[in-house]
Design an enzyme around this catalytic site. Sequence first.
Site, short mmCIF file in Angstrom:
data_model
loop_
_atom_site.label_atom_id
_atom_site.label_comp_id
_atom_site.label_asym_id
_atom_site.label_seq_id
_atom_site.Cartn_x
_atom_site.Cartn_y
_atom_site.Cartn_z
N HIS A 149 43.43 37.02 41.32
CA HIS A 149 44.56 37.19 42.24
C HIS A 149 44.18 36.72 43.64
CE1 HIS A 149 45.92 40.73 39.44
NE2 HIS A 149 46.09 39.54 38.89
N HIS A 173 49.83 42.04 39.89
CA HIS A 173 49.26 40.77 39.44
C HIS A 173 50.11 39.67 40.07
CE1 HIS A 173 46.92 42.78 36.05
NE2 HIS A 173 47.59 43.74 36.67
#
Length: 597
Positions: free
Chosen positions: A531, A575
């Site tokens: 991420h 996410h």
Amino acid sequence: MAAEYDFIIVGSGPAGGTLAYFLAQSPKKPNILILEAGSDNSDNNLRVDGKRWLTFMNKDMNYGYKTAPQTDANNREIDYSRGRGLGGSSAVNFGVFTVGAKDDYDEWSRLVEDPGESFFGWDRTKARLKKLETFHGRAPVTLENGTKYVSPRLEDHGSNGPLQVGFPAEWEDTVAPFLDQSENFGFPLNPDHNSGNPLGMSALISSAHNGRRSTARDLLQAIESLPNVTILTSSPVQRLVFDPSGLKKNPKVIGVESNSTKYLATKEVILCAGSLDTPKILMHSGIGPADQLSQFSIPLVHPNEAIGQNLRDHGFCPLVYLRKTPPLSDRARFYSSPTAQEEALAQWSKDGTGPWAKFACQTGIGFFKLPKLVSSPEFLALPEDEKSFLNQPTIPHWEIFSHFPIHWFMPEAFPTLTENTMFDYTCLLVFLYNAQARGSVSLQSSDPNVPLVFDPKFLSHPYDRRAAVEALREALRYTRTERFIEEHKIQDDGGVIAAPPTWDSKGEPGEEPSDEDLLDYWRNTISSSWHMSGTVKMGRAGEKDAVVDRKFKLMGVEGLRVADMSVAPVLLSGHTQAGAYLTGVAAAERILEDYGM
């Protein structure tokens, strides 16, 4: 003669693909070139929903980056994968579609906008989500009491967007019981983690529908036949091209160079290559930290010490326990039988159904606060603005994720997979949120085809270590409950495949692990969540760490914008693929507005 376009978009991932999708359909029909370093990723078998975990390992589609040795993680080099080819990282990611928290976007707005503005705030973000998605928001018809787990407000979601998201048509028989166990433990159920408030335990929303993964390539397929769109694959961009007449006083980007070919833009170049590769293109073009450019003999065009700084990421660690035999579900039988998997692929190819549209396609995902954390010395030592943000009502401190098929990622810990091997396990992933470490990406070569050095500095900040310990301790309290042990049929010896030392020889809860035990476990097992954010950070003019302004324009350079997660001034509470798509929508809105399109 170099080819000429109105806009050149570098990168075809969620941000770049979305930007191209909305720009291309403007009534003014701007001429757009999309350059992608990888291939076209056109094989339909790359879209099998249940194989998303294996597609990730496809070396032709994954750059396979690694971090620098992590000082606070026992000097381990940690996987830092990024997608390659049309669709970018959405072609290889795990399909988790979490928008994050309302307060993430309101904080983004606060950091970069004047008072009263809300372009990046939650209300505008929610409107972008509706434009982006076609949301399939119903639980399987075969699931008893399905609305207990899934009951989103459909009016808050899109019904005609290019990206297919929602819930699979069939769930494994252990998913609903897991959600029930979570509720019994004290984790409240949240029927829609994309409502703006992710807190609670939810059924996962994925970027998939009818057994087929939806990626940014879907957005490109929707526009690739338009006469004003050109898509070139196998075309990595090495550097930007500048107008030579203003190079010394007022640098202006007029194009890009890819494999010795120049492509010119009459309006703008927009970099959407991601938090690891957008800074590389900038630095090799002479835009970045002066000392690094000088070290590698790259002529300086525009100095900005913040480029490549502020790298942020989420980390996670696994908890894995073997179950008693016979297996609790038919997942183990499927995963241990190559024949069953081959037959399932034929069924999927026929109609998108079967085991490959079921196993590991639905998981539990939960976002929570840690009350003990906010009274810790490490939290109290944070800046006031950061403490205020972490205390906002929708901001989680950690995440738990279930049904992860970890045998593919640590096969050495499991029995050999054969048709006669029956094995079963429970796997939970524990994620650390809002880590305070600020890492960097930096040059290591004058060759623009050589990756940068990636150093996220995992666990280097005292707050991160405290939050990691408290999150893992809370997860262990859950896995040590009598109901969890009984319903998951954990083996009598504790069945530990991957967990800190918390079980005695009889499988009963042992002595409470120490902080150092838990931190050692993190150091030995922490992985990136992939991420990566913040390396070309958005901010206000004059701020030391700001690179682009609120219109995505790179400050001090004309004709250049950046529109990917590298600009994010907030590490979103989820996410981040959804955040990347939404960033592409926001950038398109800015550009369409600026050019009256």
